[in-house]
Design a protein around this motif. Structure first.
Motif, PDB file in Angstrom:
ATOM      1  N   GLY A  97      16.564  42.040 -16.177  1.00  0.00           N
ATOM      2  CA  GLY A  97      16.528  43.381 -16.945  1.00  0.00           C
ATOM      3  C   GLY A  97      17.016  43.642 -18.101  1.00  0.00           C
ATOM      4  O   GLY A  97      17.367  42.449 -18.875  1.00  0.00           O
ATOM      5  N   GLY A  98      17.101  44.999 -18.813  1.00  0.00           N
ATOM      6  CA  GLY A  98      17.570  44.975 -19.962  1.00  0.00           C
ATOM      7  C   GLY A  98      19.193  45.566 -19.933  1.00  0.00           C
ATOM      8  O   GLY A  98      19.948  45.138 -19.121  1.00  0.00           O
ATOM      9  N   THR A  99      19.228  46.451 -20.820  1.00  0.00           N
ATOM     10  CA  THR A  99      20.669  47.061 -21.021  1.00  0.00           C
ATOM     11  C   THR A  99      20.734  48.261 -20.343  1.00  0.00           C
ATOM     12  O   THR A  99      21.857  48.867 -20.570  1.00  0.00           O
ATOM     13  N   SER A 100      19.776  48.847 -19.964  1.00  0.00           N
ATOM     14  CA  SER A 100      19.912  50.264 -19.201  1.00  0.00           C
ATOM     15  C   SER A 100      20.928  49.930 -17.810  1.00  0.00           C
ATOM     16  O   SER A 100      21.310  48.583 -17.531  1.00  0.00           O
ATOM     17  N   PRO A 101      21.585  50.943 -17.117  1.00  0.00           N
ATOM     18  CA  PRO A 101      22.115  50.776 -15.968  1.00  0.00           C
ATOM     19  C   PRO A 101      21.592  49.901 -14.901  1.00  0.00           C
ATOM     20  O   PRO A 101      22.313  48.932 -14.372  1.00  0.00           O
ATOM     21  N   LEU A 111      20.901  44.567 -12.140  1.00  0.00           N
ATOM     22  CA  LEU A 111      20.218  43.681 -11.507  1.00  0.00           C
ATOM     23  C   LEU A 111      20.244  42.159 -12.071  1.00  0.00           C
ATOM     24  O   LEU A 111      19.843  40.975 -11.476  1.00  0.00           O
ATOM     25  N   ARG A 112      21.291  42.328 -13.090  1.00  0.00           N
ATOM     26  CA  ARG A 112      21.710  40.844 -13.465  1.00  0.00           C
ATOM     27  C   ARG A 112      22.461  39.926 -12.273  1.00  0.00           C
ATOM     28  O   ARG A 112      22.800  38.931 -12.222  1.00  0.00           O
ATOM     29  N   HIS A 113      23.189  40.976 -11.239  1.00  0.00           N
ATOM     30  CA  HIS A 113      23.569  40.265 -10.209  1.00  0.00           C
ATOM     31  C   HIS A 113      22.913  39.507  -9.249  1.00  0.00           C
ATOM     32  O   HIS A 113      23.059  38.965  -8.211  1.00  0.00           O
ATOM     33  N   GLY A 114      21.502  39.650  -9.474  1.00  0.00           N
ATOM     34  CA  GLY A 114      20.438  39.048  -8.744  1.00  0.00           C
ATOM     35  C   GLY A 114      19.998  37.631  -9.060  1.00  0.00           C
ATOM     36  O   GLY A 114      19.127  37.170  -8.847  1.00  0.00           O
ATOM     37  N   LEU A 115      20.409  37.565 -10.378  1.00  0.00           N
ATOM     38  CA  LEU A 115      19.822  36.410 -11.021  1.00  0.00           C
ATOM     39  C   LEU A 115      20.094  35.033 -10.300  1.00  0.00           C
ATOM     40  O   LEU A 115      19.382  34.321 -10.272  1.00  0.00           O
ATOM     41  N   PRO A 116      21.309  34.965  -9.909  1.00  0.00           N
ATOM     42  CA  PRO A 116      21.634  33.581  -9.111  1.00  0.00           C
ATOM     43  C   PRO A 116      20.559  33.715  -7.766  1.00  0.00           C
ATOM     44  O   PRO A 116      20.086  32.547  -7.376  1.00  0.00           O
ATOM     45  N   SER A 117      20.240  34.689  -7.116  1.00  0.00           N
ATOM     46  CA  SER A 117      19.162  34.492  -6.184  1.00  0.00           C
ATOM     47  C   SER A 117      17.991  34.053  -6.840  1.00  0.00           C
ATOM     48  O   SER A 117      17.063  33.321  -6.480  1.00  0.00           O
ATOM     49  N   LEU A 118      17.372  34.668  -8.185  1.00  0.00           N
ATOM     50  CA  LEU A 118      16.114  34.054  -8.724  1.00  0.00           C
ATOM     51  C   LEU A 118      16.422  32.572  -9.143  1.00  0.00           C
ATOM     52  O   LEU A 118      15.416  31.904  -9.074  1.00  0.00           O
TER      53      LEU A 118
END
Length: 802
Positions: free
Chosen positions: A692-696, A701-708
């Motif tokens: 995602g971007g810089t919004s809340p 959602l950056r915490h889901g990058l390891p899953s990706l």
């Protein structure tokens, strides 16, 4: 490394709250229906070629043996069988049923629930024919196990089961009272009651003294206060009671009947059944029924006791009820052939086995070995036991089979008539006849409730209100039509359906009336209809107004979900109206049911056993899919059921704080991460490719990058759903995300400490919304290519995927 998710039944996710009394023995057991399935074994199996018994199994087997020895003799005495028959049944129950049965920690042997049946058989046909009937009953149990009907047997109304046990308990207690007073029991309950005044006039002082001493020790031993009391309570009360009475009788030289074990060389074995064929068949069916029902209910109760344990001891296989029937059948064949009593699962020995920390079926089998050794080597000691002491012990068991808790339960569910008829039928007529009477009354009561419908009509402020209480079936359609036609043309009407079922005929009647009423300028609102009765179920959509949309009402999670029915005519209700209506329904219907429990929680504080971390998706109703109630789950919900690793940049302390509070303060025993199908967060993660971007929302959602990243890893085989691959990329990511968040959990200090101490389990879960099916992540083992996870359809146990 690969993993799999397997379907589960949600009631097993909630913490089981069951216990067993630690004081005087109570052979009766009762538990609600449960489903049998395979659970993965907990403790690792010893290497091939090595036979190793855990120390916990050895200590548990000693405790069970000390309880089983006096009870087996007492039950044999109560039936009128040779006393050695009780020892034979105890040994066979431990060795055969313990080895072959489907409930590893259930202890089988002669049970108080079989006393009345066996005594009647011995009185009618003699001992050798009774043994032959036991063999035939074992064969019948083998047949039932092969047909896999165990779960069907548990469908019998609990009121019938409780009534059967209570009737047997009354019969036992009244008969043994005569031996306690120094006399001999009669052949029936009524005969024993009629003979009681004469027995009281001719008391045997020595027998009464030993009986009183036995009962005093039996009920007083578990209540010794202080630290010394805690240490003394490790010795079973039943053993202390019988041993104490035996010692006093021996030291004082009292003259009274004692145990007289004949030589094993004269022990009678089974003979061919002799008697009318129909009577023999009925005897076999009765023995099969009581043995099977008591064993299956005992297995369910043991599962609940095991589920309440923590640490490595909790990793015990869940009962396979069909295999349990096979094991019990095999034990009855062997016991009958060797001249032993019928065998069934026994509650007091099983609960002692679980509470003593047993971890495998070795404890049950060892107790059988100890019984064999006692029967061969301790005959001179056993011959010192006063018969009055054994009778007092069995009488106490019979009294406790009439459980006040069971009576309160059937009263609350308005099934007192079923319980009373079954109890009286078993006590006065016979076990099989009493059970059949109880089943007949239960069916009649259900039909009466189905046909009983109250329909009222009243006018309040110009609004015609029709209230329907009860099941709305074709039987109530004439009364419903009369009430509906009292509403004038063009008037505003409200119909409240306060029931759990509406059949097609009633639905058609309501639909036709609603159509005609709204066509003539009136309005009609239907509310309160419960799940399973809305219009789409019958293939019709309302022709006026919006399509009915079910609304869940708040309620206790363990009860049936209840749903509202939106307006069929007139203007659709707004959100505020829906909220107010839902609150009103809660205050009227649900609050009275949960008020006592919530008051207790407000007084005692929350003590959940599980932290449940899931997505904020509105379709996930945690109490519904876990069959849990107030205070059972500590729930944390966020977008995507994400667990930020500790110390990560742009982390979220709210999730970490909830984890720390649940593990360190609330002392939960497990943490579950639950994903679901069609997760919008996972779809957004796939769409962005970078979290995602810089919004809340984008930062979260950056915490889901390891899953990706794990999903994109060619070495990651993914997760299967009960043997099938994920349906699409979104589902693959949803499943992968559960595994990844479990790894993040392990990085938290509080979780790591609890895992290392064996005080916590991590569990993965996936809920398919469209299928209304829950899946549990299970570990299958290790292979050369790495850890392997595979699913077994129908499994119910939750295990950490690593």
């Amino acid at each position: 490394m690969s993993s799999a998710c397997v379907p589960t039944h949600p009631e097993n996710l909630g913490p089981a709250r069951s216990g067993a009394p630690s004081g005087a023995p109570a052979e009766a057991t009762a538990a609600g229906p449960a489903k049998d399935s395979d659970r993965p074994p907990g403790p690792p199996a010893p290497p091939r070629g090595r036979f190793r018994i855990e120390g916990a199994d050895v200590s548990a087997s000693v405790a069970v043996f000390l309880i089983a020895l006096p009870l087996s003799l007492g039950i044999a005495l109560a039936t009128g069988a040779p006393l050695q028959a009780g020892l034979v049944a105890a040994a066979v129950g431990g060795l055969v049923a313990g080895r072959l049965g489907g409930c590893p920690l259930q202890v089988s042997g002669p049970a108080a629930g079989l006393t009345v049946v066996t005594a009647d058989l011995i009185h009618r046909y003699g001992w050798r024919t009774t043994c032959g009937i036991t063999v035939l009953a074992g064969l019948a149990q083998l047949g039932l196990g092969c047909l896999r009907v165990a779960r069907t047997a548990l469908a019998v109304s609990p009121a019938v089961v409780h009534g059967m046990l209570a009737g047997i308990g009354v019969t036992i207690a009244v008969a043994q009272l005569h031996i306690v007073l120094g006399g001999n029991p009669q052949s029936s309950v009524l005969a024993n009651i009629r003979a009681l005044p004469a027995q009281l006039a001719h008391l045997h002082p020595a027998a009464v003294a030993m009986s009183v001493l036995t009962l005093g020790l039996l009920f007083g031993w578990p209540r010794i206060p202080g630290r010394a009391g805690r240490a003394l309570r490790t010795v079973p009360a039943a053993l202390v009671a019988v041993a104490g009475a035996t010692a006093v009788a021996t030291l004082t030289g009292l003259t009274l009947p004692r145990v007289d074990l004949p030589s094993w060389s004269s022990h009678a074995l089974a003979g061919l059944p002799e008697g009318p064929a129909l009577d023999i068949v009925a005897a076999v069916l009765t023995t099969t029924l009581v043995c099977s029902v008591q064993s299956l209910l005992g297995a369910v109760a043991v599962d609940k006791l095991v589920a309440g344990r923590t640490g490595p001891q909790s990793r015990v296989g869940r009962s396979d009820l069909d295999r349990e029937l096979l094991g019990q059948g095999s034990a009855n064949i062997v016991s009958g052939a060797l001249g032993g009593l019928p065998v069934a699962g026994v509650a007091v020995r099983s609960s002692a086995n679980v509470q003593s920390g047993a971890v495998s079926r070795n404890s049950t089998m060892l107790h059988g070995v100890f019984v064999v050794a006692a029967a061969l080597l301790m005959v001179p000691v056993l011959d010192l036991i006063p018969l009055a002491s054994l009778a007092a012990l069995v009488m106490a068991v019979g009294i406790q089979m009439v459980s006040l808790h069971h009576i309160r339960t059937v009263t609350r569910h308005r099934e007192v008539a079923v319980y009373a008829v079954t109890t009286l039928g078993v006590a006065l007529i016979g076990v099989l006849e009493g059970v059949l009477l109880g089943v007949a009354v239960a069916v009649a009561l259900s039909l009466h409730r189905l046909a009983r419908t109250r329909i009222t009509h009243e006018v309040q402020e110009g609004v015609h209100r029709i209230h329907v209480r009860g099941q709305l079936t074709f039987l109530a359609v004439p009364r419903l039509s009369r009430a509906l036609h009292l509403v004038p043309h063009g008037a505003r009407a409200e119909v409240e359906l306060d029931g759990s079922f509406m059949d097609h005929a009633a639905y058609e009647s309501l639909r036709d009336w609603q159509r005609a009423h709204t066509a003539q300028g009136g309005s009609a609102e239907l509310t309160g209809c419960r799940v399973g009765v809305r219009a789409p179920e019958y293939g019709h959509a309302p022709e006026h107004g919006p399509r009915p949309r079910p609304r869940p009402e708040p309620g206790h999670g363990s009860g049936p979900a209840r749903w509202g029915l939106a307006r069929w005519g007139g203007k659709a209700a707004g959100t505020g109206h829906e909220l107010a209506h839902g609150i009103g329904v809660f205050q009227r219907d649900t609050a009275p049911l949960v008020r006592d429990e919530l008051a207790r929680l407000a007084r005692d504080g929350q003590r959940p056993s599980q932290l449940f971390l899931t997505c904020a998706d509105s379709r996930l109703v945690t109490s519904m899919i876990t069959s849990s109630g107030p205070g059972d789950l500590f729930v944390v919900r966020n977008v995507g059921n994400l667990v930020p690793p500790p110390g990560e940049e742009n982390g979220d302390d709210s999730v970490a704080a909830a984890i720390e509070y649940a593990v360190d303060v609330l002392k939960v025993r497990s943490v579950t991460v639950c994903g679901h199908s069609g997760c919008g967060a996972m779809q957004a993660l796939l769409g962005s490719g970078s979290g995602g971007g810089t919004s809340p929302l984008g930062r979260w959602l950056r915490h889901g990058l390891p899953s990706l990243a794990r999903l994109a890893d060619d070495g990651w085989p993914g997760v299967r759903l009960a043997g099938r691959a994920a349906a699409d990329t979104v589902e693959r990511l949803c499943l992968t995300n559960v595994v990844q968040q479990l790894e993040h959990l392990r990085a938290h200090d509080s979780v790591a400490r609890a895992l290392a101490a064996g005080e916590l389990e991590l569990q993965g879960m996936y809920f398919h919304v469209g299928e209304a099916q829950a899946y549990l992540l299970r570990r299958a083992g290790d292979e050369e290519e790495g850890e392997v996870f595979e699913g077994v359809p129908g499994a119910e146990e939750l295990h950490s995927p690593a």
